[in-house]
Design an enzyme around this catalytic site. Structure first.
Site, mmCIF file in Angstrom:
data_model
loop_
_atom_site.group_PDB
_atom_site.id
_atom_site.type_symbol
_atom_site.label_atom_id
_atom_site.label_comp_id
_atom_site.label_asym_id
_atom_site.label_seq_id
_atom_site.Cartn_x
_atom_site.Cartn_y
_atom_site.Cartn_z
ATOM 1 N N LYS A 83 -0.622 25.229 20.401
ATOM 2 C CA LYS A 83 0.583 25.185 21.234
ATOM 3 C C LYS A 83 0.543 23.920 22.078
ATOM 4 C CE LYS A 83 3.027 28.915 23.671
ATOM 5 N NZ LYS A 83 2.762 30.097 24.504
HETATM 6 O O1 G3P Z 1 5.894 32.964 26.064
HETATM 7 C C1 G3P Z 1 6.071 32.348 27.299
HETATM 8 C C2 G3P Z 1 5.932 33.339 28.371
HETATM 9 O O2 G3P Z 1 4.588 33.684 28.564
HETATM 10 C C3 G3P Z 1 6.551 32.936 29.648
HETATM 11 O O3 G3P Z 1 7.098 34.065 30.174
HETATM 12 O O4 G3P Z 1 7.981 35.526 31.907
HETATM 13 O O5 G3P Z 1 6.314 33.722 32.489
HETATM 14 O O6 G3P Z 1 8.647 33.135 31.877
HETATM 15 P P1 G3P Z 1 7.532 34.109 31.707
#
Ligand code: G3P
Length: 217
Positions: A83
């Site tokens: 990634k």
């Molecule tokens: O896949 C990306 C994710 O981990 C981010 O999620 O909820 O931190 O925006 P969030």
């Protein structure tokens, strides 16, 4: 639509995997930090549990260093997707690593233009972040739809991996739009099973069964 689970918690992955709900896993430095585990160790364990792609994120910011980190991460297992962030250097790293036959997930995508560049750099996956766009009063699902349209216009092979998913509705909306993959925390995937009418109906059925003395075993 494939389901990836967005976590570095082995128990969460195992539970969903036993139900056939896990087509892959995504991690990021925040999720690894939350697990309290060593990145190489926990990623290896996840890769042994799941057949599908397991995203492991670089922490360098310069292309050359990202490439070196990506090569090291890719040695963990054959199902690693390296990634990299959607920066100019990240795109350079993507081009080199995919050229070596490695899967690459280009993450932190917030615009259709960024998604076009990821596809041109040969990304295996692009990760548009829905929830974080919604957080700033933009529409994350609109971005998924825009990328779907653009990728279909040109038959780009890059898979749309909808990320930063915060609700069960995001999952069905992504499926309607045609995201190739949605990655979500285990609790969001489990929330997809909930419906107030299911709970209400079950309560009534069980009350009737008790009244009628229905026994099966
Ligand atoms: O896949 C990306 C994710 O981990 C981010 O999620 O909820 O931190 O925006 P969030």
């Amino acid at each position: 639509m494939k389901f990836f689970v967005d976590t570095a918690e082995i128990d969460e992955i195992r539970e969903l995997h036993e139900l056939g709900m896990v087509d892959g896993v995504t991690t990021n430095p925040s999720l690894i930090a939350k697990s309290g585990r060593d990145i190489l160790e926990v990623t290896k364990e996840i890769c042994a549990l799941v057949d599908g792609p397991v995203s492991a994120e670089v922490v360098a910011t310069a292309a050359d260093a990202m490439i070196s980190e990506g090569r090291k991460l890719a040695q963990i297992a054959s199902n690693i997707a390296v990634k990299v962030p959607l920066t100019w250097d990240g795109l350079k790293a993507c081009k080199v690593l995919t050229g070596e036959g490695k899967m690459v997930n280009v993450t932190l995508c917030f615009s259709a233009n960024q998604a076009i560049l990821a596809a041109k750099a040969g990304a295996t996956f692009v990760s548009p972040f829905i929830g974080r766009l919604d957080d700033i009063n933009l529409d994350g699902l609109d971005l998924i739809a825009d990328i779907r349209e653009i990728y279909d216009n040109y038959d780009f092979d890059t898979e749309i991996l909808a990320a930063s998913i915060r609700s069960a509705n995001h999952m069905s909306d992504c499926a309607k739009i045609g995201a190739d993959v949605a990655t979500a925390p285990a609790k969001v995937i489990k929330a997809m099973a909930s419906h107030v009418l299911t709970d209400k109906g079950l309560t009534a059925f069980l009350a009737d069964a008790e009244k009628a003395g229905i026994k099966i075993l």
